[in-house]
Design a protein around this motif. Sequence first.
Motif, PDB file in Angstrom:
ATOM      1  N   ASP A  94     -59.636 -30.408  43.890  1.00  0.00           N
ATOM      2  CA  ASP A  94     -59.129 -30.865  45.180  1.00  0.00           C
ATOM      3  C   ASP A  94     -58.424 -32.215  45.023  1.00  0.00           C
ATOM      4  O   ASP A  94     -57.373 -32.450  45.632  1.00  0.00           O
ATOM      5  CB  ASP A  94     -60.277 -30.972  46.179  1.00  0.00           C
ATOM      6  CG  ASP A  94     -59.788 -31.162  47.604  1.00  0.00           C
ATOM      7  OD1 ASP A  94     -59.106 -30.256  48.130  1.00  0.00           O
ATOM      8  OD2 ASP A  94     -60.075 -32.226  48.204  1.00  0.00           O
ATOM      9  N   ASN A  95     -58.989 -33.091  44.216  1.00  0.00           N
ATOM     10  CA  ASN A  95     -58.342 -34.376  43.947  1.00  0.00           C
ATOM     11  C   ASN A  95     -57.004 -34.179  43.247  1.00  0.00           C
ATOM     12  O   ASN A  95     -56.008 -34.838  43.573  1.00  0.00           O
ATOM     13  CB  ASN A  95     -59.243 -35.259  43.077  1.00  0.00           C
ATOM     14  CG  ASN A  95     -60.285 -36.005  43.888  1.00  0.00           C
ATOM     15  OD1 ASN A  95     -60.097 -36.257  45.078  1.00  0.00           O
ATOM     16  ND2 ASN A  95     -61.395 -36.361  43.250  1.00  0.00           N
ATOM     17  N   ARG A 139     -59.705 -40.767  41.978  1.00  0.00           N
ATOM     18  CA  ARG A 139     -58.355 -40.311  42.305  1.00  0.00           C
ATOM     19  C   ARG A 139     -57.277 -41.270  41.830  1.00  0.00           C
ATOM     20  O   ARG A 139     -56.225 -40.852  41.336  1.00  0.00           O
ATOM     21  CB  ARG A 139     -58.246 -40.090  43.817  1.00  0.00           C
ATOM     22  CG  ARG A 139     -56.916 -39.520  44.270  1.00  0.00           C
ATOM     23  CD  ARG A 139     -56.914 -39.233  45.755  1.00  0.00           C
ATOM     24  NE  ARG A 139     -57.937 -38.259  46.103  1.00  0.00           N
ATOM     25  CZ  ARG A 139     -58.193 -37.870  47.361  1.00  0.00           C
ATOM     26  NH1 ARG A 139     -57.507 -38.390  48.357  1.00  0.00           N
ATOM     27  NH2 ARG A 139     -59.133 -36.984  47.605  1.00  0.00           N
ATOM     28  N   ASP A 155     -54.443 -33.047  45.765  1.00  0.00           N
ATOM     29  CA  ASP A 155     -53.930 -34.149  46.593  1.00  0.00           C
ATOM     30  C   ASP A 155     -52.886 -34.967  45.830  1.00  0.00           C
ATOM     31  O   ASP A 155     -51.851 -35.354  46.381  1.00  0.00           O
ATOM     32  CB  ASP A 155     -55.078 -35.056  47.031  1.00  0.00           C
ATOM     33  CG  ASP A 155     -55.981 -34.408  48.075  1.00  0.00           C
ATOM     34  OD1 ASP A 155     -55.519 -33.468  48.752  1.00  0.00           O
ATOM     35  OD2 ASP A 155     -57.146 -34.840  48.201  1.00  0.00           O
ATOM     36  N   ILE A 156     -53.174 -35.231  44.561  1.00  0.00           N
ATOM     37  CA  ILE A 156     -52.239 -35.995  43.731  1.00  0.00           C
ATOM     38  C   ILE A 156     -50.957 -35.204  43.502  1.00  0.00           C
ATOM     39  O   ILE A 156     -49.843 -35.743  43.576  1.00  0.00           O
ATOM     40  CB  ILE A 156     -52.900 -36.353  42.383  1.00  0.00           C
ATOM     41  CG1 ILE A 156     -54.051 -37.335  42.617  1.00  0.00           C
ATOM     42  CG2 ILE A 156     -51.877 -36.934  41.409  1.00  0.00           C
ATOM     43  CD1 ILE A 156     -54.923 -37.557  41.394  1.00  0.00           C
ATOM     44  N   LYS A 161     -55.061 -25.316  51.375  1.00  0.00           N
ATOM     45  CA  LYS A 161     -54.370 -26.605  51.270  1.00  0.00           C
ATOM     46  C   LYS A 161     -53.056 -26.451  50.510  1.00  0.00           C
ATOM     47  O   LYS A 161     -52.014 -26.985  50.930  1.00  0.00           O
ATOM     48  CB  LYS A 161     -55.263 -27.625  50.560  1.00  0.00           C
ATOM     49  CG  LYS A 161     -54.567 -28.949  50.257  1.00  0.00           C
ATOM     50  CD  LYS A 161     -55.470 -29.902  49.499  1.00  0.00           C
ATOM     51  CE  LYS A 161     -56.539 -30.476  50.415  1.00  0.00           C
ATOM     52  NZ  LYS A 161     -57.279 -31.596  49.769  1.00  0.00           N
ATOM     53  N   ILE A 176     -49.642 -32.855  45.425  1.00  0.00           N
ATOM     54  CA  ILE A 176     -48.870 -32.831  46.678  1.00  0.00           C
ATOM     55  C   ILE A 176     -48.147 -34.164  46.884  1.00  0.00           C
ATOM     56  O   ILE A 176     -46.970 -34.201  47.259  1.00  0.00           O
ATOM     57  CB  ILE A 176     -49.790 -32.518  47.864  1.00  0.00           C
ATOM     58  CG1 ILE A 176     -50.340 -31.095  47.748  1.00  0.00           C
ATOM     59  CG2 ILE A 176     -49.054 -32.689  49.192  1.00  0.00           C
ATOM     60  CD1 ILE A 176     -51.477 -30.787  48.708  1.00  0.00           C
ATOM     61  N   TYR A 177     -48.845 -35.241  46.616  1.00  0.00           N
ATOM     62  CA  TYR A 177     -48.255 -36.577  46.769  1.00  0.00           C
ATOM     63  C   TYR A 177     -47.067 -36.768  45.832  1.00  0.00           C
ATOM     64  O   TYR A 177     -45.996 -37.243  46.244  1.00  0.00           O
ATOM     65  CB  TYR A 177     -49.327 -37.634  46.494  1.00  0.00           C
ATOM     66  CG  TYR A 177     -48.798 -39.040  46.335  1.00  0.00           C
ATOM     67  CD1 TYR A 177     -48.372 -39.779  47.442  1.00  0.00           C
ATOM     68  CD2 TYR A 177     -48.717 -39.629  45.072  1.00  0.00           C
ATOM     69  CE1 TYR A 177     -47.891 -41.062  47.298  1.00  0.00           C
ATOM     70  CE2 TYR A 177     -48.229 -40.915  44.915  1.00  0.00           C
ATOM     71  CZ  TYR A 177     -47.816 -41.631  46.031  1.00  0.00           C
ATOM     72  OH  TYR A 177     -47.328 -42.910  45.876  1.00  0.00           O
ATOM     73  N   ALA A 199     -49.245 -26.913  51.993  1.00  0.00           N
ATOM     74  CA  ALA A 199     -48.338 -27.865  51.353  1.00  0.00           C
ATOM     75  C   ALA A 199     -47.041 -27.175  50.931  1.00  0.00           C
ATOM     76  O   ALA A 199     -45.954 -27.766  51.021  1.00  0.00           O
ATOM     77  CB  ALA A 199     -49.018 -28.500  50.145  1.00  0.00           C
ATOM     78  N   TYR A 250     -48.738 -26.072  40.813  1.00  0.00           N
ATOM     79  CA  TYR A 250     -50.136 -26.482  40.641  1.00  0.00           C
ATOM     80  C   TYR A 250     -50.774 -25.716  39.483  1.00  0.00           C
ATOM     81  O   TYR A 250     -51.566 -26.276  38.719  1.00  0.00           O
ATOM     82  CB  TYR A 250     -50.903 -26.233  41.937  1.00  0.00           C
ATOM     83  CG  TYR A 250     -52.354 -26.676  41.888  1.00  0.00           C
ATOM     84  CD1 TYR A 250     -52.700 -28.019  42.037  1.00  0.00           C
ATOM     85  CD2 TYR A 250     -53.376 -25.750  41.695  1.00  0.00           C
ATOM     86  CE1 TYR A 250     -54.030 -28.425  41.999  1.00  0.00           C
ATOM     87  CE2 TYR A 250     -54.708 -26.150  41.656  1.00  0.00           C
ATOM     88  CZ  TYR A 250     -55.013 -27.489  41.802  1.00  0.00           C
ATOM     89  OH  TYR A 250     -56.343 -27.896  41.755  1.00  0.00           O
ATOM     90  N   CYS A 294     -43.334 -28.136  46.607  1.00  0.00           N
ATOM     91  CA  CYS A 294     -44.769 -28.163  46.262  1.00  0.00           C
ATOM     92  C   CYS A 294     -45.294 -26.731  46.240  1.00  0.00           C
ATOM     93  O   CYS A 294     -45.926 -26.266  47.190  1.00  0.00           O
ATOM     94  CB  CYS A 294     -45.528 -29.016  47.275  1.00  0.00           C
ATOM     95  SG  CYS A 294     -47.249 -29.295  46.847  1.00  0.00           S
TER      96      CYS A 294
END
Length: 238
Positions: free
Chosen positions: A90-91, A5, A94-95, A143, A97-98, A147, A112, A107
């Motif tokens: 999934d990774n 990640r 997460d990135i 997820k 969203i961050y 978000a 995405y 978001c």
Amino acid sequence: MDMDRGDLLNQIDIYIQEFCSEHNIDDMSTEPQSKWYAALTFVRWNLFPTKDILKLHKPLEGYVNNDNIDSVMYNINKSNCNSYDFDLLDNIADIYIYLCDVYNKGCTIYGYAQLTGINEDTISYWGMGEAKLSDSSCNLHKKLKTAYENSLESKLWSNKNPVAHMAIANKKFGWNMPGVRDGGSVRALTAAELPQLNCTETIDNSNNTIDLTEQTTVRSVSKNSDNSKASKIKGSED
């Protein structure tokens, strides 16, 4: 793609910074959402040029095409079924969203899709939970959807208008819904329970029964009597 990640985050952010440099952007957080989408597309062109990069490169775990190990068709059991690598996706989620939080951007699921090249309709289909080999695709959609809602809420919090904050309260706690503030204990009365007009009702008060119709009649007579007395007194004064 074998990348943890942290490495993946660095690679994505490097291309975002390169995009900003090419377009003379000093601060992505102040740019419109459309520029953010363009930056995500730029990342995809350089980091995920084809969707095959996001696919599994090993047999799909738990997939069994047949039980005959001597069969010529047994090699099909080694197929990845053209499935995406959902641990990788999934990774990336997460990135994504961050980074949306870092750059103060909405978001969205569309964003995405721009980053990965996966069709937005495909991601929505994953959310239906149909024709799936595992729960991974459905969980990913959940997820991203969560978000999306949280980023909208964050935008409302940034707004100083109290109407925006009330919109949050309505969404999170249902403040604009009847019965919510008292725990939903208020029950609507049925037609039979509603007060009835022109009828006699009896109330038991400490074993003393009062006929409301009779009580109303007595009060009416008393009131008329008082009015009559007042009229006589006024007449005598005249």
